[in-house]
Design a protein around this motif. Structure first.
Motif, PDB file in Angstrom:
ATOM      1  N   THR A  93      36.459  32.933  37.101  1.00  0.00           N
ATOM      2  CA  THR A  93      35.877  33.893  35.642  1.00  0.00           C
ATOM      3  C   THR A  93      35.897  35.063  36.105  1.00  0.00           C
ATOM      4  O   THR A  93      35.929  35.605  37.381  1.00  0.00           O
ATOM      5  N   ARG A  94      35.838  36.069  34.705  1.00  0.00           N
ATOM      6  CA  ARG A  94      35.695  36.958  35.162  1.00  0.00           C
ATOM      7  C   ARG A  94      35.142  38.230  36.482  1.00  0.00           C
ATOM      8  O   ARG A  94      35.043  39.286  36.959  1.00  0.00           O
ATOM      9  N   SER A  95      33.651  37.190  35.909  1.00  0.00           N
ATOM     10  CA  SER A  95      32.959  38.286  36.416  1.00  0.00           C
ATOM     11  C   SER A  95      33.019  37.996  37.745  1.00  0.00           C
ATOM     12  O   SER A  95      32.094  38.404  39.075  1.00  0.00           O
ATOM     13  N   ASP A  96      33.850  36.723  38.574  1.00  0.00           N
ATOM     14  CA  ASP A  96      34.189  36.537  40.212  1.00  0.00           C
ATOM     15  C   ASP A  96      34.679  38.521  40.469  1.00  0.00           C
ATOM     16  O   ASP A  96      34.956  38.015  41.756  1.00  0.00           O
ATOM     17  N   PHE A  97      35.863  38.460  39.618  1.00  0.00           N
ATOM     18  CA  PHE A  97      36.480  40.809  40.028  1.00  0.00           C
ATOM     19  C   PHE A  97      35.712  41.017  39.579  1.00  0.00           C
ATOM     20  O   PHE A  97      34.955  41.621  40.894  1.00  0.00           O
ATOM     21  N   ALA A  98      34.630  40.913  38.497  1.00  0.00           N
ATOM     22  CA  ALA A  98      33.673  42.035  38.604  1.00  0.00           C
ATOM     23  C   ALA A  98      32.332  42.445  39.780  1.00  0.00           C
ATOM     24  O   ALA A  98      32.342  43.650  40.188  1.00  0.00           O
ATOM     25  N   ASN A  99      32.241  41.503  40.496  1.00  0.00           N
ATOM     26  CA  ASN A  99      31.367  41.281  41.722  1.00  0.00           C
ATOM     27  C   ASN A  99      32.303  41.814  42.839  1.00  0.00           C
ATOM     28  O   ASN A  99      33.085  40.563  42.928  1.00  0.00           O
ATOM     29  N   GLU A 100      31.781  42.441  44.153  1.00  0.00           N
ATOM     30  CA  GLU A 100      33.281  43.394  44.326  1.00  0.00           C
ATOM     31  C   GLU A 100      32.559  42.065  45.943  1.00  0.00           C
ATOM     32  O   GLU A 100      34.199  41.754  46.961  1.00  0.00           O
ATOM     33  N   ASN A 101      31.339  41.625  45.952  1.00  0.00           N
ATOM     34  CA  ASN A 101      31.455  40.383  47.168  1.00  0.00           C
ATOM     35  C   ASN A 101      32.327  39.547  46.822  1.00  0.00           C
ATOM     36  O   ASN A 101      32.977  38.925  48.098  1.00  0.00           O
ATOM     37  N   ARG A 102      31.927  38.588  45.939  1.00  0.00           N
ATOM     38  CA  ARG A 102      33.021  37.807  45.087  1.00  0.00           C
ATOM     39  C   ARG A 102      34.346  37.907  45.083  1.00  0.00           C
ATOM     40  O   ARG A 102      35.553  37.207  45.490  1.00  0.00           O
TER      41      ARG A 102
END
Length: 374
Positions: free
Chosen positions: A108-117
């Motif tokens: 998901t896009r949030s996986d890119f937005a979260n730096e750790n993920r």
């Protein structure tokens, strides 16, 4: 037998829904097998390959009981939950028959937005590719809501290519390349075989979706190519049903459009890519005209004395937008002070102290012009 181009080792292949489906909108085993065989040829020649594949909804909607491709979000997500497994099963079976293992990654896009993920994804993909596995990547359509969607797998494929520092991005579709005008409206439109810069004229020529079963048209492909080019990755756009399209694409002999950045052009490193394309800025700083010139022309960092105003609330280490007095966005970057501390500094007029001048207050993405809007 295909020989590996020594300049290209790692390839990301984006396969659109229209490249996998029959005239009735279902997954075509013949098309899937043809593309899988070409990917196997790349693997046999020594290429590391990752596949960003659409087609989950197309593979699953009939099993859901729908006669036609669904249009409502819940039905699309339900169809994707069925189709993703079926699609993955087909890929796995085809690759295993040639001795290669496939893995599944849903993003998901949030996986890119979260730096750790983001970093975890990079590490996982690197391990898979280095061990000869073929990652099959798709957006996690079953759980993704509209505000967190990539919107199309063209964008996802470019971000994946940048994430793993690929050498080439190959986008396959039902379109045989980029034209200087819309070929549907202008029969004299010419196919551009090589592009070194995405100009406003090229963006204006990009039309809508080219297929009833896909979500991305030429506009999304151009946006994807801009991300890839800003990351130093060459791209190719071609028609999926052209004979040996993948094999020819890596060798430079395919019919389509090759996007190759000027060798002297500026590229973003992996950290800068995250800042520019994925971070989600938390506030804004408005800088003076003099510092704008120094940032753009001399690549200088921004000091407290350069900042005229602060907008929003953000903590130390956050990503913020850098704006000029006219509201034009200059770039993005990490800030070394919280918004509260900066406001205190502005009020107390202590920006010229030795401590402030010696410390780089703001480390900005060096791509100040922001190559694409994301």
């Amino acid at each position: 037998m295909l020989e590996q181009d020594k300049k290209i080792k790692r390839v990301v292949i984006k396969i659109g829904s229209s490249s996998l489906t029959s005239m009735h909108g279902e997954i075509s085993r013949r098309k899937l097998e043809n593309l899988a065989n070409q990917i196997v040829a790349l693997k046999d020649a020594g290429y590391e390959t990752a596949v960003v594949s659409s087609g989950a909804v197309a593979a699953g909607y009939r099993k859901l009981g729908c006669i036609q491709r669904p249009t409502s979000l819940p039905e699309k997500q339900a169809a994707a939950s069925i189709g993703q497994g079926l699609l993955m099963e087909s890929y796995s079976e085809l690759f295993l028959s040639h001795g290669y293992v496939a893995s599944q990654i849903l993003i998901t896009r949030s996986d890119f937005a979260n730096e750790n993920r983001y970093n975890n994804m990079k590490n996982t993909l690197n391990v898979l590719l280095e061990r000869g596995i073929i990652p099959i990547i798709n957006e996690n359509d079953t759980v993704t809501v509209d505000r967190l969607r990539f919107g199309d797998n063209d964008t996802l494929s470019a971000k994946v290519a940048a994430l793993i520092e690929a050498d080439q991005l190959i986008i396959l579709s039902d379109i045989d390349g980029l034209y200087d005008d819309n070929p549907n409206n202008n029969p004299d439109a010419k196919l551009l075989d090589k592009v070194h810069e995405i100009t406003p004229e090229i963006e204006a020529a990009a039309g809508g979706s080219g297929s009833a079963v896909g979500t991305g048209g030429m506009k999304s492909k151009i946006s994807a190519v801009k991300i890839a080019m800003a990351s130093g990755i060459d791209s190719f756009l071609g028609k999926a049903d052209s004979k040996d399209i993948l094999v020819k694409a890596v060798s430079g002999s395919a019919k389509g459009t090759y996007f190759n950045q000027d060798p002297e052009g500026f590229n973003l490193d992996n950290n800068q890519q995250w800042i520019a394309f994925h971070s989600g800025p938390e506030g804004e700083v408005i800088i003076s005209p003099e510092s704008k010139k120094a940032v753009i022309e001399d690549r200088k960092n921004i000091l407290p004395s350069d900042i005229l105003h602060v907008k929003g609330r953000f903590s130390e280490g956050a990503v913020v937008r850098v704006m000029d007095e006219n509201g034009e966005e200059i770039g993005l970057g990490r800030i070394n002070y919280s918004s509260g501390k900066l406001e205190e500094t502005l009020i107390e007029e202590e920006c010229e102290t030795k401590e402030a001048i010696e410390q780089d207050t703001f480390v900005c993405s060096r791509d100040f012009a922001m190559p694409v809007s994301v």
